[in-house]
Design a protein around this motif. Structure first.
Motif, PDB file in Angstrom:
ATOM      1  N   ASN A  51      34.309 -54.857 128.505  1.00 24.25           N
ATOM      2  CA  ASN A  51      33.972 -53.468 128.836  1.00 24.25           C
ATOM      3  C   ASN A  51      33.063 -53.463 130.064  1.00 24.25           C
ATOM      4  OD1 ASN A  51      33.460 -50.751 128.904  1.00 24.25           O
ATOM      5  ND2 ASN A  51      32.528 -50.616 126.864  1.00 24.25           N
ATOM      6  N   VAL A  53      32.922 -51.618 132.601  1.00 24.35           N
ATOM      7  CA  VAL A  53      32.504 -50.306 133.115  1.00 24.35           C
ATOM      8  C   VAL A  53      31.257 -49.807 132.383  1.00 24.35           C
ATOM      9  CG1 VAL A  53      33.170 -47.889 133.376  1.00 24.35           C
ATOM     10  CG2 VAL A  53      34.808 -49.685 133.924  1.00 24.35           C
ATOM     11  N   HIS A  54      31.289 -49.797 131.067  1.00 17.15           N
ATOM     12  CA  HIS A  54      30.158 -49.243 130.310  1.00 17.15           C
ATOM     13  C   HIS A  54      29.277 -50.325 129.673  1.00 17.15           C
ATOM     14  CE1 HIS A  54      31.853 -45.299 130.856  1.00 17.15           C
ATOM     15  NE2 HIS A  54      32.949 -45.592 130.196  1.00 17.15           N
ATOM     16  N   LYS A  65      43.673 -58.095 124.449  1.00 25.57           N
ATOM     17  CA  LYS A  65      43.551 -56.921 125.324  1.00 25.57           C
ATOM     18  C   LYS A  65      42.497 -55.963 124.790  1.00 25.57           C
ATOM     19  CE  LYS A  65      48.085 -55.966 125.472  1.00 25.57           C
ATOM     20  NZ  LYS A  65      49.340 -55.303 125.855  1.00 25.57           N
ATOM     21  N   PRO A  66      41.445 -55.705 125.585  1.00 19.95           N
ATOM     22  CA  PRO A  66      40.370 -54.838 125.095  1.00 19.95           C
ATOM     23  C   PRO A  66      40.693 -53.354 125.191  1.00 19.95           C
ATOM     24  CG  PRO A  66      39.825 -55.677 127.273  1.00 19.95           C
ATOM     25  CD  PRO A  66      41.170 -56.260 126.921  1.00 19.95           C
ATOM     26  N   VAL A  67      40.193 -52.611 124.216  1.00 20.95           N
ATOM     27  CA  VAL A  67      40.237 -51.141 124.243  1.00 20.95           C
ATOM     28  C   VAL A  67      38.808 -50.667 123.996  1.00 20.95           C
ATOM     29  CG1 VAL A  67      41.251 -49.055 123.251  1.00 20.95           C
ATOM     30  CG2 VAL A  67      42.577 -51.172 123.265  1.00 20.95           C
ATOM     31  N   CYS A  68      38.325 -49.755 124.854  1.00 21.14           N
ATOM     32  CA  CYS A  68      36.933 -49.304 124.777  1.00 21.14           C
ATOM     33  C   CYS A  68      36.861 -47.813 124.493  1.00 21.14           C
ATOM     34  CB  CYS A  68      36.220 -49.580 126.094  1.00 21.14           C
ATOM     35  SG  CYS A  68      36.372 -51.277 126.665  1.00 21.14           S
ATOM     36  N   GLU A  69      35.682 -47.360 124.072  1.00 15.22           N
ATOM     37  CA  GLU A  69      35.384 -45.957 123.763  1.00 15.22           C
ATOM     38  C   GLU A  69      35.950 -45.612 122.378  1.00 15.22           C
ATOM     39  OE1 GLU A  69      33.043 -45.073 126.048  1.00 15.22           O
ATOM     40  OE2 GLU A  69      34.058 -43.326 126.860  1.00 15.22           O
ATOM     41  N   VAL A  72      38.933 -43.251 121.844  1.00 13.35           N
ATOM     42  CA  VAL A  72      40.138 -43.851 122.435  1.00 13.35           C
ATOM     43  C   VAL A  72      40.656 -44.964 121.517  1.00 13.35           C
ATOM     44  CG1 VAL A  72      41.026 -45.155 124.417  1.00 13.35           C
ATOM     45  CG2 VAL A  72      39.418 -43.266 124.788  1.00 13.35           C
ATOM     46  N   TYR A  76      44.148 -45.345 119.577  1.00 15.18           N
ATOM     47  CA  TYR A  76      44.935 -46.558 119.807  1.00 15.18           C
ATOM     48  C   TYR A  76      45.368 -47.181 118.482  1.00 15.18           C
ATOM     49  CZ  TYR A  76      46.184 -51.321 120.980  1.00 15.18           C
ATOM     50  OH  TYR A  76      46.862 -52.505 121.077  1.00 15.18           O
TER      51      TYR A  76
END
Lengths: 245, 245
Positions: A51, A53-54, A65-69, A72, A76
């Motif tokens: 992550n 960005v944040h 594969k990362p998923v953030c927030e 979201v 997902y």
């Protein structure tokens, strides 16, 4: 792992309400995962790389594969594991989906913001302003449960079973139960908001909630210590800045 | 109306970037709709009844059922009118959908917030802080376009055709072109962010953008007048409050 879904890893902290939201969703979908407790004072290379960005938790890593927030991530999970754990979190009907997303955004934008305002208030005036805003939120959510737009008089926002909006509000449940101790006002008041209070009892009784949500007493203690530390650090920074001038 | 979709009505204002996002989506999907220009000083009964929680534009009313909040509306349009206007705005792959939603949230939470901070700054220090944050946002979006996570080196965030993220950023385009005049800093700088600047040119050349986006000069004039009015009202309120004490 329930088998066949690939490898799931969640980066979180035990106290993070946002990580709580994701863990509730994973549990409801019947997905097992490796949980990694992050130290936010000393973030792991994996968190920083996943992550960039944040640089915040939660991050769900699915087959690398990362998923953030959190919101979201919940969507997902719902879309990538369709059919898991029975029903979907979001309803099939586009208009009902829009209603669920609208209220989820409301919880993030209005409920959390007013709660944090009351929690971080530096003066009694600020605290009262925060709790006043929070009372409006509670009244509005009570109305949403009552007029049936979301729940149609059923036990959960999602209807007969837990849905997206239940997950988002439910992930915050321990923090909301700590509102009196942390913000000086009740969040769930059976007189003022009987439907919401009954919802909180029902949600808290779910296996997913019992498995995931942190102990309220431990959370309140943690939050008080952290708030005091942050206030001390801010006072120190202000004093240093004043000395410079 | 392209036929068979039911009746669509949009409540907006010409200057609202959020209404712009929705209008771009409707245009890309080939949907015709009745557009109602709202007067925010004197909101219509229809607006107040359709969005009782926020009382804000945009609201899309589809066969009498309102949908509020621009990002929720765009996803609604994409889901309720599948197959219209060619491709979907959100990709089919759950991970790609999550990436698009992540960046859409980034635009709302970081880009818009830093822009507004610079626009509403009361001091030069505040303005510089806002434009500094905005520069970080531009660099981050440039990276997102460059490293191919979103666009994979293709002309739009959505790939070869315009997608969800293009719509969200594109709806703000006239405001972003007014950044120099309103915040004292360029948003699209071909030297610092060549990919983003080229994207803005490509997006601005689309029929949907030409049909929907307001004239930058008119927008800048409107925004300056409104900011001055708000500052005057705030000063008046502060003076009245001081007199009371």
């Amino acid at each position: 792992m329930a088998g066949g879904e690939g490898e799931l890893k969640l980066l979180g902290t035990w106290a993070s309400p946002w990580a709580g939201i994701v863990r509730i969703a994973l549990h409801l979908k019947g997905l097992s995962y490796d949980y990694v407790e992050e130290d936010l004072e000393n973030k792991s290379d994996l968190l920083l790389a996943s992550n960039p960005v944040h640089k915040k938790v939660p991050v769900l890593i699915h087959d690398g594969k990362p998923v953030c927030e959190s919101l979201v991530i919940v969507q997902y999970i719902d879309e990538a594991f369709q059919g898991n754990g029975g029903s979907s979190l979001l309803p099939a009907d586009p208009h009902q989906r829009a209603i669920a997303r609208f209220w989820a955004a409301y919880i993030v934008d209005k409920l959390v913001v007013s709660w944090v305002q009351a929690f971080k208030a530096k003066t009694e005036e600020e605290r009262l302003e925060g709790t006043k805003q929070m009372a409006v939120v509670v009244e509005t959510l009570e109305g949403a449960l009552g007029d049936g737009e979301c729940s149609k008089g059923k036990p959960f926002f999602g209807g007969d079973s837990v849905g997206y909006l239940d997950v988002v509000l439910g992930g915050l449940l321990s923090w909301l139960h700590g509102t009196q101790a942390l913000c000086g006002a009740e969040f769930f008041d059976a007189d003022k908001a009987p439907l919401l209070s009954a919802w909180a009892e029902r949600f808290g009784a779910l296996d997913a909630a019992k498995a995931v949500l942190p102990d309220v007493g431990r959370l309140v203690e943690f939050a008080k210590v952290r708030r005091a530390q942050q206030a001390a650090a801010a006072a120190e920074a202000a004093a240093a800045a004043a000395e410079k001038k």
